[in-house]
Design an enzyme around this catalytic site. Structure first.
Site, mmCIF file in Angstrom:
data_model
loop_
_atom_site.group_PDB
_atom_site.id
_atom_site.type_symbol
_atom_site.label_atom_id
_atom_site.label_comp_id
_atom_site.label_asym_id
_atom_site.label_seq_id
_atom_site.Cartn_x
_atom_site.Cartn_y
_atom_site.Cartn_z
ATOM 1 N N CYS A 50 52.305 33.486 37.858
ATOM 2 C CA CYS A 50 51.748 32.378 38.654
ATOM 3 C C CYS A 50 51.137 31.281 37.786
ATOM 4 O O CYS A 50 50.993 30.150 38.242
ATOM 5 C CB CYS A 50 50.725 32.895 39.655
ATOM 6 S SG CYS A 50 51.448 34.034 40.826
ATOM 7 N N HIS A 64 46.600 26.645 42.138
ATOM 8 C CA HIS A 64 47.634 27.615 42.496
ATOM 9 C C HIS A 64 47.359 28.072 43.926
ATOM 10 O O HIS A 64 46.226 28.404 44.275
ATOM 11 C CB HIS A 64 47.583 28.792 41.526
ATOM 12 C CG HIS A 64 48.458 29.933 41.930
ATOM 13 N ND1 HIS A 64 49.775 29.749 42.286
ATOM 14 C CD2 HIS A 64 48.206 31.260 42.046
ATOM 15 C CE1 HIS A 64 50.294 30.927 42.610
ATOM 16 N NE2 HIS A 64 49.372 31.855 42.472
ATOM 17 N N ASN A 100 52.394 31.922 48.682
ATOM 18 C CA ASN A 100 52.269 31.944 47.220
ATOM 19 C C ASN A 100 53.670 31.901 46.604
ATOM 20 O O ASN A 100 54.416 32.869 46.697
ATOM 21 C CB ASN A 100 51.517 33.216 46.799
ATOM 22 C CG ASN A 100 51.312 33.311 45.296
ATOM 23 O OD1 ASN A 100 51.904 32.555 44.522
ATOM 24 N ND2 ASN A 100 50.471 34.246 44.887
HETATM 25 N N1 COA Z 1 48.724 43.279 57.843
HETATM 26 C C1 COA Z 1 47.789 44.001 58.473
HETATM 27 N N2 COA Z 1 46.911 44.786 57.830
HETATM 28 C C2 COA Z 1 46.970 44.825 56.502
HETATM 29 C C3 COA Z 1 47.926 44.086 55.767
HETATM 30 C C4 COA Z 1 48.829 43.278 56.499
HETATM 31 N N3 COA Z 1 49.768 42.518 55.910
HETATM 32 N N4 COA Z 1 47.750 44.314 54.465
HETATM 33 C C5 COA Z 1 46.724 45.179 54.354
HETATM 34 N N5 COA Z 1 46.249 45.482 55.580
HETATM 35 C C6 COA Z 1 45.145 46.368 55.914
HETATM 36 C C7 COA Z 1 44.899 47.409 54.869
HETATM 37 O O1 COA Z 1 45.757 48.496 55.057
HETATM 38 C C8 COA Z 1 43.448 47.745 55.087
HETATM 39 O O2 COA Z 1 43.370 48.631 56.186
HETATM 40 P P1 COA Z 1 42.318 49.853 56.180
HETATM 41 O O3 COA Z 1 40.973 49.200 56.115
HETATM 42 O O4 COA Z 1 42.606 50.512 57.477
HETATM 43 O O5 COA Z 1 42.639 50.644 54.962
HETATM 44 C C9 COA Z 1 42.840 46.426 55.534
HETATM 45 O O6 COA Z 1 43.935 45.610 55.953
HETATM 46 C C10 COA Z 1 42.080 45.722 54.438
HETATM 47 O O7 COA Z 1 42.840 45.710 53.275
HETATM 48 P P2 COA Z 1 42.337 45.026 51.941
HETATM 49 O O8 COA Z 1 43.408 45.069 50.920
HETATM 50 O O9 COA Z 1 40.992 45.549 51.566
HETATM 51 O O10 COA Z 1 42.151 43.525 52.476
HETATM 52 P P3 COA Z 1 41.522 42.288 51.781
HETATM 53 O O11 COA Z 1 40.475 41.709 52.627
HETATM 54 O O12 COA Z 1 41.208 42.510 50.325
HETATM 55 O O13 COA Z 1 42.755 41.250 51.833
HETATM 56 C C11 COA Z 1 44.418 40.365 50.342
HETATM 57 C C12 COA Z 1 43.955 41.567 51.145
HETATM 58 C C13 COA Z 1 45.660 40.744 49.560
HETATM 59 C C14 COA Z 1 44.755 39.233 51.308
HETATM 60 C C15 COA Z 1 43.285 39.899 49.399
HETATM 61 O O14 COA Z 1 42.804 40.982 48.666
HETATM 62 C C16 COA Z 1 43.742 38.843 48.446
HETATM 63 O O15 COA Z 1 44.053 37.752 48.832
HETATM 64 N N6 COA Z 1 43.751 39.140 47.130
HETATM 65 C C17 COA Z 1 44.211 38.223 46.123
HETATM 66 C C18 COA Z 1 45.682 38.353 46.063
HETATM 67 C C19 COA Z 1 46.310 37.237 45.319
HETATM 68 O O16 COA Z 1 45.984 36.098 45.506
HETATM 69 N N7 COA Z 1 47.251 37.576 44.480
HETATM 70 C C20 COA Z 1 48.057 36.676 43.775
HETATM 71 C C21 COA Z 1 47.364 36.165 42.587
HETATM 72 S S1 COA Z 1 48.511 35.236 41.702
#
Ligand code: COA
Length: 321
Positions: free
Chosen positions: A113, A248, A278
């Site tokens: 990225c 980004h 993304n």
């Molecule tokens: N749809 C529905 N539920 C989902 C899901 C989806 N697509 N993806 C995950 N979940 C669920 C999980 O299973 C979890 O359920 P549980 O509590 O029953 O275990 C719950 O949602 C929370 O998951 P979590 O991963 O803790 O959520 P979060 O608030 O951290 O959000 C992201 C997840 C990925 C959106 C967030 O962590 C994020 O944006 N991270 C940065 C990622 C990024 O930008 N990466 C690229 C960098 S270049």
């Protein structure tokens, strides 16, 4: 003194747009969850015949047209991608051939990225040392091809696309336009937080994206604030001087948190994550082109780019338009 000025930009998206609702019919997710956690509403997904090179070629042609130059005069192409057409040769060489500027320099950079930031800083260095005069810096990705469509924690986050800029060597006293400062970093200790579980030398497969989202989020906000502070300090400018932050586009919450930490007005932050999701290395040049073409970014503006990605890698650049 030579400065590298951005004289044109272009972008390209696949034909097919996939909304969250459409995705929720195939994956156990919902529009509400995706919008609340990421700000993403839709993404573009490459179809048959659409590849990283075809998107890059379209974006590059538009950038040359926008700059008012003949693509044959390009003597350097740096293409940032984590999803090349082939393991080798570099996708940049396909772009070179399509543009008819064979014989110059063409190579890919792999910084995921942050790839566009790495490519821009590399091209800037090469122009300033006289190795080339007129460069195309491209970010192009077909991330849909390395997603695990059974993994809802990653597949909802990414999209495909390309963005390109023409970067030209100019005497700095022409109009003050050009790259003012850049800063790049990597920390290989964070490999496990964001990587692809395949590759030619390990599994002989392409592999799929794996991510520990929560931890990536935490590192992103800290690293981005640090690197943005560095480019400002090096230039002797302050955040109040910045007209546009082009970040980004990974997640609307990361954009908000970074803007708050920097103390920049959210109105000055270019956001396209809702439309493009993304697109990895393509996301900064895609967002930049969007804001230039809709008239927000104008000649004379001070623009700041930033990105962070797998590796980890991260970087920022400050540019006078
Ligand atoms: N749809 C529905 N539920 C989902 C899901 C989806 N697509 N993806 C995950 N979940 C669920 C999980 O299973 C979890 O359920 P549980 O509590 O029953 O275990 C719950 O949602 C929370 O998951 P979590 O991963 O803790 O959520 P979060 O608030 O951290 O959000 C992201 C997840 C990925 C959106 C967030 O962590 C994020 O944006 N991270 C940065 C990622 C990024 O930008 N990466 C690229 C960098 S270049």
């Amino acid at each position: 003194m030579i400065r590298s000025a951005i004289t044109g930009s272009g972008s390209a998206l696949p034909q097919r747009c996939v909304s969250n609702e459409e995705l929720a019919r195939q994956v156990d997710t919902s529009d509400e969850w995706i919008v609340e956690r990421t700000g993403i509403r839709q993404r573009y997904i490459a179809g048959e015949g659409e590849t990283t090179s075809s998107l890059a070629i379209e974006a590059a042609r538009k950038a040359c047209e926008d700059a008012g130059i003949d693509s044959k005069s390009i003597d350097l192409i740096i293409l940032a991608t984590a999803t090349p057409d082939n393991t080798f040769p570099a996708t940049a060489t396909r772009v070179q051939d399509a543009l008819g500027c064979n014989g110059g320099i063409a190579f890919d950079v792999a910084a995921v990225c942050s790839g566009f930031l790495y490519a821009l800083a590399t091209a800037d260095s090469m122009l300033r040392t006289g190795m080339a005069k007129r460069a195309l810096v491209i970010g192009s990705e077909t991330f849909s091809r390395i997603l695990d469509w059974e993994d809802r924690t990653t597949c909802v986050l990414f999209g495909d696309g390309a963005g390109a800029v023409v970067l030209e060597a100019r005497e700095s006293d022409t109009d003050g336009a050009g790259v003012i400062s850049s800063s790049l970093h990597a920390d290989g200790a964070q490999h496990e937080l964001l990587y692809v579980d395949g590759g030619p030398s390990t599994t002989q497969t392409v592999g799929h994206v794996r991510m520990r989202g929560r931890e990536v989020f935490r590192h992103a906000v800290v690293n981005l604030a640090q690197v943005l502070g560095e480019v400002l300090e090096e230039s002797g400018l302050s955040i109040a001087d910045v007209d546009w932050l082009v970040p980004h586009q990974a997640n609307a919450r990361i954009l908000d948190a970074t803007a708050r930490k920097l103390g920049i007005d959210p109105e000055r932050v270019v956001v396209t994550v809702d439309r493009h999701a993304n697109t990895s290395a393509a996301s900064v040049p895609l967002a930049f082109d969007t804001a230039r073409k809709d008239g927000r970014i104008k000649p004379g503006d001070l623009v700041m780019f930033e990105a962070m990605g797998g590796g980890f890698t991260w970087g920022a650049s400050l540019i006078r338009m």
